[in-house]
Scaffold this motif. Structure first.
Motif, mmCIF file in Angstrom:
data_model
loop_
_atom_site.group_PDB
_atom_site.id
_atom_site.type_symbol
_atom_site.label_atom_id
_atom_site.label_comp_id
_atom_site.label_asym_id
_atom_site.label_seq_id
_atom_site.Cartn_x
_atom_site.Cartn_y
_atom_site.Cartn_z
ATOM 1 N N ASN A 70 0.823 -1.204 0.000
ATOM 2 C CA ASN A 70 0.000 0.000 0.000
ATOM 3 C C ASN A 70 0.860 1.258 0.000
ATOM 4 O O ASN A 70 0.555 2.235 -0.686
ATOM 5 N N ASP A 71 1.941 1.242 0.772
ATOM 6 C CA ASP A 71 2.828 2.411 0.827
ATOM 7 C C ASP A 71 3.433 2.721 -0.539
ATOM 8 O O ASP A 71 3.633 3.887 -0.889
ATOM 9 N N GLU A 72 3.730 1.674 -1.316
ATOM 10 C CA GLU A 72 4.300 1.887 -2.646
ATOM 11 C C GLU A 72 3.279 2.531 -3.581
ATOM 12 O O GLU A 72 3.616 3.426 -4.367
ATOM 13 N N LEU A 73 2.031 2.076 -3.486
ATOM 14 C CA LEU A 73 0.987 2.674 -4.317
ATOM 15 C C LEU A 73 0.795 4.139 -3.957
ATOM 16 O O LEU A 73 0.653 4.997 -4.834
ATOM 17 N N LEU A 74 0.779 4.439 -2.670
ATOM 18 C CA LEU A 74 0.617 5.826 -2.240
ATOM 19 C C LEU A 74 1.782 6.685 -2.701
ATOM 20 O O LEU A 74 1.605 7.846 -3.086
ATOM 21 N N ILE A 76 3.633 6.195 -5.413
ATOM 22 C CA ILE A 76 3.457 6.433 -6.850
ATOM 23 C C ILE A 76 2.425 7.524 -7.081
ATOM 24 O O ILE A 76 2.613 8.435 -7.884
ATOM 25 N N LEU A 77 1.309 7.420 -6.356
ATOM 26 C CA LEU A 77 0.234 8.404 -6.510
ATOM 27 C C LEU A 77 0.710 9.800 -6.140
ATOM 28 O O LEU A 77 0.455 10.765 -6.865
ATOM 29 N N ASP A 78 1.402 9.919 -5.016
ATOM 30 C CA ASP A 78 1.909 11.226 -4.596
ATOM 31 C C ASP A 78 2.851 11.816 -5.631
ATOM 32 O O ASP A 78 2.822 13.019 -5.920
#
Length: 353
Positions: A70-74, A76-78
């Protein structure tokens, strides 16, 4: 000009392209599909109000993101939001157009339908399991921009809607625990068939079963004076002090005098900063073995604990690793990493409010 032409027919591009490392994370690891979904969501809503956690949760259900935490997805999004200047609300249309163009230019053929599916997902009305009519022009323009045939588009839309329906059916069968203070909720991680129990009192809840599972959440509203102390000491030093000097002595060692901390780790990249400790607990497991004399004897165990803060609450989340007769221990470092990963997986299942 159509409502979304300024995005899907924009000529804008980023002057700064993704670095090779970011390209691997954001494109080869399907980050491009993520970018397309951002555009779809942002085009019809206020980016300032976009629920990033929800957005990451939607995408985590895609097979192409199955290896992403989840931290990796966040992250990327940021990164993508920063590139498009969306977070500051500057040149929203141009930023979205440049984001779409940069993503689409790098989109591998095999990811086109994934990008479209991600875009469809953020437009679904989850209550009615439909694409609302006001959203269909946006979806149509996304389809055309990605050069997807009508038949393929319809198949993707049906697939996405079916996935939402299946998820809803699964969720209806999941029992949910909600904190009395309303600060978090989660699917109950134990089942009655395995002797699952929930023990809850003010500021703590524990989930256990006959197989040795023990997952515990301690939570405390942080008073103003403690917030000041955290700022004064620094977050990591504050967490370490609370966990090692207060919680473990009072909650664990007071009941198990032989228990001791054997490993610690500053998890600065976890949940915006956290601290981990591993305690060795001889005869300290939540389950017992039967002795030949008929008496029961608690198993040895390791207890892993992660402390962090969120929305002015202090959380200490822990899990145990029981050692059954004849079971060989790994090294302390290996045991620490295993139990830390288990706790982080448990934390991912919690919805904090």
């Amino acid at each position: 000009m159509g409502k979304y032409d300024r995005i899907f027919q924009s000529d804008a591009v980023f002057e700064e392209f993704l670095s090779p490392e970011e390209a691997v994370a954001a494109i080869l690891l399907k980050g491009v599909a993520y970018a397309n979904a951002i555009v779809t969501a942002a085009a019809d809503s206020s980016l300032e109000n976009l629920e990033i956690e929800w957005f990451a949760d939607i995408l985590s259900g895609f097979e192409v993101f199955e290896e992403h935490a989840n931290d990796e997805l966040l992250e990327i999004l940021d990164r993508l939001i920063t590139l498009a200047n969306i977070s500051q609300g500057n040149a929203k249309s141009e930023g979205l157009g440049a984001l779409f163009n940069s993503a689409n230019d790098s989109l591998a053929d095999e990811l086109v339908l994934d990008g479209f599916a991600a875009g469809v997902s953020v437009l679904v009305d989850e209550d009615k399991l439909i694409i609302p009519k006001p959203k269909t022009p946006l979806l149509k323009q996304l389809q055309e921009a990605l050069e997807i045939e009508d038949t393929e588009a319809e198949e993707v839309i049906d697939s996405v809607l079916n996935a939402f329906a299946e998820s809803e059916d699964e969720n209806e069968n999941i029992d949910i625990y909600e904190s009395p203070l309303g600060n978090f909720r989660l699917p109950i991680p134990v089942t009655p068939e395995q002797g699952g129990k929930i023990q809850s009192q003010e500021g703590t809840v524990g989930f256990s079963d006959d197989l040795g599972t023990l997952l515990r959440i301690d939570y405390y509203p942080i008073p103003d004076n403690q917030i000041e102390e955290m700022r004064s000491l620094g977050q990591q030093q504050y967490f370490q002090s609370i966990l090692l000097n207060k919680y473990i002595p009072q909650v664990i060692v007071s009941n198990l005098p032989e228990a001791n901390v054997v490993y610690t780790d500053n998890c600065v990249d976890v949940i915006e900063g956290a601290f981990f400790a591993l305690a060795n607990m001889p005869d300290g497991a939540s389950i017992s073995r039967q002795e030949e004399n008929g008496h029961s004897q608690r198993l040895d165990a390791y207890r892993g604990l992660i402390i962090f803060s969120y929305c002015n609450f202090l959380y200490i989340i822990s899990s145990q690793r029981c050692f059954f007769d004849g079971e060989t221990h790994n090294s302390i470092e290996e045991e620490a990493e295993l139990i830390k990963a288990e706790i982080l997986e448990f934390i991912d299942s919690i919805e904090f409010k």
